[in-house]
Write a protein that holds these residues in place. Structure first.
Motif, PDB file in Angstrom:
ATOM      1  N   ALA A   1      43.598  38.037  50.868  1.00  0.00           N
ATOM      2  CA  ALA A   1      42.774  37.975  49.663  1.00  0.00           C
ATOM      3  C   ALA A   1      43.425  38.809  48.572  1.00  0.00           C
ATOM      4  O   ALA A   1      44.015  39.853  48.840  1.00  0.00           O
ATOM      5  N   TYR A   2      43.326  38.320  47.336  1.00  0.00           N
ATOM      6  CA  TYR A   2      43.735  39.121  46.188  1.00  0.00           C
ATOM      7  C   TYR A   2      42.655  40.150  45.891  1.00  0.00           C
ATOM      8  O   TYR A   2      41.466  39.892  46.082  1.00  0.00           O
ATOM      9  N   PHE A   3      43.073  41.307  45.386  1.00  0.00           N
ATOM     10  CA  PHE A   3      42.111  42.318  44.931  1.00  0.00           C
ATOM     11  C   PHE A   3      42.332  42.566  43.457  1.00  0.00           C
ATOM     12  O   PHE A   3      43.439  42.909  43.023  1.00  0.00           O
ATOM     13  N   TYR A   4      41.262  42.394  42.676  1.00  0.00           N
ATOM     14  CA  TYR A   4      41.321  42.593  41.229  1.00  0.00           C
ATOM     15  C   TYR A   4      40.607  43.900  40.915  1.00  0.00           C
ATOM     16  O   TYR A   4      39.386  44.013  41.056  1.00  0.00           O
ATOM     17  N   ALA A   5      41.345  44.903  40.451  1.00  0.00           N
ATOM     18  CA  ALA A   5      40.827  46.267  40.390  1.00  0.00           C
ATOM     19  C   ALA A   5      39.905  46.539  39.204  1.00  0.00           C
ATOM     20  O   ALA A   5      39.131  47.492  39.237  1.00  0.00           O
ATOM     21  N   THR A   6      39.981  45.750  38.127  1.00  0.00           N
ATOM     22  CA  THR A   6      39.243  45.919  36.872  1.00  0.00           C
ATOM     23  C   THR A   6      39.835  47.049  36.035  1.00  0.00           C
ATOM     24  O   THR A   6      40.487  47.961  36.553  1.00  0.00           O
ATOM     25  N   CYS A   7      39.575  47.011  34.732  1.00  0.00           N
ATOM     26  CA  CYS A   7      40.085  48.048  33.821  1.00  0.00           C
ATOM     27  C   CYS A   7      39.515  49.432  34.156  1.00  0.00           C
ATOM     28  O   CYS A   7      40.246  50.417  34.239  1.00  0.00           O
TER      29      CYS A   7
ATOM     30  N   ALA B   1      39.578  54.817  35.437  1.00  0.00           N
ATOM     31  CA  ALA B   1      38.648  55.928  35.656  1.00  0.00           C
ATOM     32  C   ALA B   1      38.133  56.054  37.087  1.00  0.00           C
ATOM     33  O   ALA B   1      37.555  57.084  37.432  1.00  0.00           O
ATOM     34  N   MET B   2      38.325  55.040  37.909  1.00  0.00           N
ATOM     35  CA  MET B   2      37.730  55.062  39.248  1.00  0.00           C
ATOM     36  C   MET B   2      38.733  54.614  40.301  1.00  0.00           C
ATOM     37  O   MET B   2      38.478  53.712  41.099  1.00  0.00           O
ATOM     38  N   GLN B   3      39.872  55.301  40.319  1.00  0.00           N
ATOM     39  CA  GLN B   3      40.932  54.924  41.258  1.00  0.00           C
ATOM     40  C   GLN B   3      40.508  55.097  42.710  1.00  0.00           C
ATOM     41  O   GLN B   3      40.878  54.305  43.575  1.00  0.00           O
ATOM     42  N   GLU B   4      39.704  56.132  42.994  1.00  0.00           N
ATOM     43  CA  GLU B   4      39.249  56.340  44.370  1.00  0.00           C
ATOM     44  C   GLU B   4      38.372  55.190  44.829  1.00  0.00           C
ATOM     45  O   GLU B   4      38.455  54.739  45.972  1.00  0.00           O
TER      46      GLU B   4
END
Length: 245
Positions: free
Chosen positions: A4-10, A15-18
């Motif tokens: 699956a692809y993961f789309y991390a969002t802006c 601001a929410m890497q964890e």
């Protein structure tokens, strides 16, 4: 489910890497091979909501071309998932690229829906008993319709009591560019939401939207309140690993 692809969002990358890492861990613990495209960018929702449709199409087609394999596209945000799975169709309804966009949009799903409806996860809660409340993001509620799945994941945790807000479906005042254009109204809406949270008596607010959390939790901290905002995917992984909130 193999890949699956993961789309991390802006907001996830800025601001929410964890949260991004924890969301990926939730997928990997279910045996999913996660593909993370390093050149991913915005979903185009800010420009779309501001009326820049030509520019939004350019961003959308960039995403369509980037996530080109027939794998699910998992998004840890109802706002971005709603934009990509529903609003892209509106954006391209009279365009020659519509069929390509439709195929892309059909593969987009919010992470809680993927965990709940597709993987049907079985969670063992390793955390101490806790009472929490939940804030529904507007786009997750009305566009992506992922709220039921998000709550289902919380309800799988035997040591967690979910206390419903009286005005759960009321906007927190973030609204993307709205909070920048109308800061006074946005602040009043956030404080009304926070009063509702305080009325529950809980110490933890859970939401699956980064923008809402930044808005609500930031305002609560400015007010000096003893209530902590937690992203759903941070919360879930801590419960599964027995970590402290």
């Amino acid at each position: 489910m193999d890949k699956a692809y993961f789309y991390a969002t802006c907001l996830g990358t800025a601001a929410m890497q964890e949260m991004v890492l924890n969301a990926i861990k939730l997928l990997r613990r279910e045996g999913v091979e996660v593909i993370f495209k390093k050149d991913q960018t915005c979903c185009a929702q800010p420009s779309f909501n501001s009326g820049y449709f030509k520019e939004s199409k350019e961003v959308a087609l960039y995403n369509v071309n980037l996530f080109d394999k027939p794998y699910p596209i998992i998004v840890p945000s109802g706002s971005c998932a709603g934009m990509m799975s529903h609003d892209y169709l509106e954006l391209f309804k009279d365009s020659p690229e519509f069929e390509r966009v439709r195929e892309f949009s059909a593969r987009v799903t919010e992470l809680s829906q993927f965990l709940d409806e597709v993987l049907k996860v079985d969670y063992e809660d390793r955390g101490e008993p806790v009472r929490v409340t939940w804030h529904s993001n507007c786009h997750a509620l009305r566009v992506q319709k992922s709220i039921t799945s998000s709550k289902n994941l919380i309800k799988r945790l035997k040591n967690v009591e979910l206390v419903e807000l009286e005005y759960e479906e009321e906007c927190c005042g973030f609204g993307g560019t709205f909070s920048v254009k109308e800061p006074e109204i946005s602040d009043a809406m956030a404080r009304a939401k926070i009063q509702d949270i305080q009325n529950t008596g809980v110490k933890y607010l859970i939401s699956a939207d980064g923008g809402c959390l930044l808005n609500i939790d930031g305002t609560m901290r400015k007010m000096g309140l003893d209530v902590k905002g937690l992203h759903l995917y941070d919360f879930l992984l801590k419960r599964l690993e027995g970590g402290r909130l």
